[in-house]
Design an enzyme around this catalytic site. Structure first.
Site, short mmCIF file in Angstrom:
data_model
loop_
_atom_site.label_atom_id
_atom_site.label_comp_id
_atom_site.label_asym_id
_atom_site.label_seq_id
_atom_site.Cartn_x
_atom_site.Cartn_y
_atom_site.Cartn_z
N GLY A 219 0.73 -1.12 -0.06
CA GLY A 219 0.03 0.08 -0.11
C GLY A 219 0.77 1.41 0.05
O GLY A 219 2.15 1.09 0.43
N ASP B 243 6.47 -4.73 5.64
CA ASP B 243 6.83 -6.25 5.91
C ASP B 243 6.86 -7.22 4.74
O ASP B 243 7.58 -8.07 4.32
CB ASP B 243 6.38 -6.62 7.04
CG ASP B 243 4.96 -6.66 7.27
OD1 ASP B 243 4.41 -6.05 6.38
OD2 ASP B 243 4.33 -7.04 8.16
N GLY B 244 5.89 -7.01 4.04
CA GLY B 244 5.44 -8.17 2.70
C GLY B 244 6.36 -7.76 1.65
O GLY B 244 6.92 -9.03 1.25
N ILE C 127 2.67 3.10 7.02
CA ILE C 127 2.07 4.14 7.84
C ILE C 127 1.87 3.33 9.22
O ILE C 127 1.71 3.95 10.24
CB ILE C 127 0.54 4.72 7.59
CG1 ILE C 127 -0.30 3.73 7.44
CG2 ILE C 127 0.73 5.62 6.23
CD1 ILE C 127 -1.81 3.96 7.34
N ASP C 128 1.94 1.93 9.13
CA ASP C 128 1.90 1.25 10.41
C ASP C 128 3.05 1.16 11.32
O ASP C 128 2.79 0.72 12.54
CB ASP C 128 1.50 -0.54 10.11
CG ASP C 128 0.34 -0.59 8.95
OD1 ASP C 128 -0.36 0.50 8.90
OD2 ASP C 128 0.16 -1.59 8.33
N MET D 63 -6.21 3.10 10.93
CA MET D 63 -5.46 1.83 10.41
C MET D 63 -4.31 1.51 11.31
O MET D 63 -4.05 1.83 12.22
CB MET D 63 -5.18 1.97 8.94
CG MET D 63 -6.11 2.01 7.94
SD MET D 63 -5.24 2.17 6.29
CE MET D 63 -6.64 1.68 5.38
N GLU E 106 -7.84 -0.66 13.79
CA GLU E 106 -8.63 -1.73 13.23
C GLU E 106 -8.43 -3.11 13.53
O GLU E 106 -9.22 -4.05 13.29
CB GLU E 106 -8.12 -1.53 11.54
CG GLU E 106 -6.86 -1.79 11.22
CD GLU E 106 -6.46 -1.69 9.62
OE1 GLU E 106 -7.40 -1.38 8.83
OE2 GLU E 106 -5.25 -1.79 9.35
N ARG F 79 -21.29 6.89 18.12
CA ARG F 79 -21.01 7.02 16.69
C ARG F 79 -19.61 6.63 16.30
O ARG F 79 -18.67 6.70 17.24
CB ARG F 79 -21.16 8.50 16.36
CG ARG F 79 -22.75 8.94 16.37
CD ARG F 79 -23.76 8.49 15.49
NE ARG F 79 -24.93 9.23 15.40
CZ ARG F 79 -25.80 8.81 15.88
NH1 ARG F 79 -25.66 7.71 16.75
NH2 ARG F 79 -26.91 9.45 16.27
N HIS G 98 -8.22 5.01 4.48
CA HIS G 98 -7.17 5.17 3.75
C HIS G 98 -7.06 7.01 3.56
O HIS G 98 -6.09 7.39 2.95
CB HIS G 98 -7.74 4.90 2.22
CG HIS G 98 -7.93 3.45 2.23
ND1 HIS G 98 -8.60 2.80 2.42
CD2 HIS G 98 -6.78 2.50 1.98
CE1 HIS G 98 -8.59 1.34 2.52
NE2 HIS G 98 -7.42 1.32 1.83
O1 F6P Z 1 -0.20 -1.50 5.65
C1 F6P Z 1 -0.85 -0.27 5.60
C2 F6P Z 1 -2.26 -0.40 5.28
O2 F6P Z 1 -2.71 0.84 5.21
C3 F6P Z 1 -2.90 -1.13 6.83
O3 F6P Z 1 -2.93 -0.24 7.92
C4 F6P Z 1 -4.10 -1.54 6.21
O4 F6P Z 1 -4.92 -2.63 6.98
C5 F6P Z 1 -3.95 -2.06 4.81
O5 F6P Z 1 -2.81 -1.23 4.45
C6 F6P Z 1 -4.91 -1.58 3.97
O6 F6P Z 1 -4.80 -2.09 2.70
P1 F6P Z 1 -5.85 -1.81 1.54
O7 F6P Z 1 -5.17 -0.68 0.78
O8 F6P Z 1 -5.56 -2.87 0.54
O9 F6P Z 1 -6.94 -1.50 1.89
#
Ligand code: F6P
Length: 371
Positions: free
Chosen positions: A14, A118-119, A141-142, A184, A237, A281, A287
């Protein structure tokens, strides 16, 4: 220094604010030393499809302040588990890494540079033993990569989430509501922890510690008893209740992580039962945390990473990742970044500070359920 090098660059996974700043610094520095740069558009997709595009200093001029990636991103293009439709219509995966090797050899590429999380680093570490010279630059961002103190993109996400939480405060107070803000971060709670603390959340729910909805309800009631009829809860999340699992929106094919979502709504449903007098709420930032321009500190970090990556290419380093260690930019073995993530720990000082300030984490820290 070898002036005949050819390097291909990709932005995997991402996007994160700062990718373009790395590209600008990497390409201009490498090109100034005679390196020819090419791009694999949309992550590994370009290499898989055998199509690379020129990436010169002209193409990267003026992009350092822009969000996204001028060469595109993909978190589907995993060469070792590439999605494909089976004859029965179901979605499977196949290993197309040989196609990547073909492209690299046909284009006479000396080094493969990937900006990723990491991926992407895990994929890169499999190409090293196949004879590919690899270099990683950590982004997400994580902020969950093990081999660096911080990744670029994280601070921009925290800044945006903090601004959003600030705004939620006024509407929450005006309506006496419980406002849940979902952020996220996947299985790491860094964004929730830092934005929740900065934004004055009353409760923060992290993936690292299973929460008890009753404890969050108790915090809401404690505030109400003090005359504060609104509360702000920031939830990751990846949060999970005690005895429960992550909230998953969609399972993905093998080799791809599931899409998370719904953690905030799940907590809202529980609170509506536990504290029925309070309106609840949910706001999902999603994103929005990845889009937009990098903040100043992410730009600076990304530019430093980009220059270091170019220097590592010129030094002929292989199978390394650029990293920030104790404030200093350096390279570390790529293997250190793979298979291990950085999570919030019980003794993380930011967590300790937040607890000292009375923020609830929905956790009974003495309970054996948390061991
Ligand atoms: O790893 C970054 C991230 O934004 C995570 O925080 C989130 O779970 C994931 O990517 C969302 O990915 P996608 O863009 O496939 O919805």
């Amino acid at each position: 220094m070898n002036d005949a090098k050819r390097m291909v660059v990709l932005t995997g996974g991402g996007d994160a604010p700062g990718l373009n700043a790395v590209l600008y610094a990497l390409v201009t520095t490498a090109e100034a030393h005679g390196v020819t740069c090419l791009a694999s558009e949309d992550g590994f997709e370009g290499l898989i499809q055998g199509k690379l595009s020129p990436l010169d200093s002209k193409r990267v001029q003026g992009i350092a302040s822009l969000g996204g990636s001028v060469i595109g991103c993909s978190n589907r293009a995993n060469p070792f588990a590439y999605p494909h439709r089976r004859s029965d219509g179901s979605l499977g995966t196949e290993d197309v890494s040989a196609r990547v090797l073909d492209t690299l050899s046909r284009e006479k590429i000396d080094v493969l540079v990937a900006l990723g999380g990491d991926g992407t680093m895990a994929m890169m570490s499999r190409f090293g033993p196949m004879g590919v010279k690899t270099l990683g630059v950590p982004k997400t961002i994580d902020n969950d990569l093990a081999a660096t103190d911080v990744t670029f993109g994280f601070q921009s996400a925290v800044d945006f989430a903090t601004l959003a939480i600030d705004r939620i405060h006024t509407t929450a107070a005006a309506h006496d509501r419980v406002m849940i803000v979902e952020v996220m971060g996947r299985y790491a709670g860094w964004i929730a922890l830092e934005s929740g603390l900065a934004g004055g959340a009353h409760a923060i729910v992290l993936p690292e510690f299973a929460y008890e909805p009753e404890m969050i309800a108790a915090k809401i009631q404690e505030r109400a008893a003090m005359g504060e009829h609104y509360s702000i809860v920031v939830i990751s999340e990846g949060a999970r209740p005690v005895g429960g699992d992550h909230a998953i929106l969609k399972l993905m094919p093998e080799g791809h992580l599931p899409r998370l979502g719904g953690a905030g709504e799940r907590l809202a449903r529980a609170l509506e039962v536990l504290v029925p007098d309070h309106e609840v709420r949910v706001t999902v930032l999603g994103h929005l945390l990845r889009g937009g321009s990098p903040c100043a500190s992410d730009r600076v970090l990304a530019l430093r990473f980009g220059v270091e990556a170019a220097h590592a290419v010129l030094r002929d380093e292989r199978d390394v990742m650029v990293s920030l260690r104790n404030g200093v930019v350096c390279t570390v073995p790529l293997a250190e970044a793979v298979g291990r993530n950085r999570f919030v720990q019980r003794d993380t000082d930011t967590l300790t500070a937040a607890r000292a300030l009375g923020i609830s984490f929905g956790v009974d820290w003495e309970s054996p359920k948390q061991s």
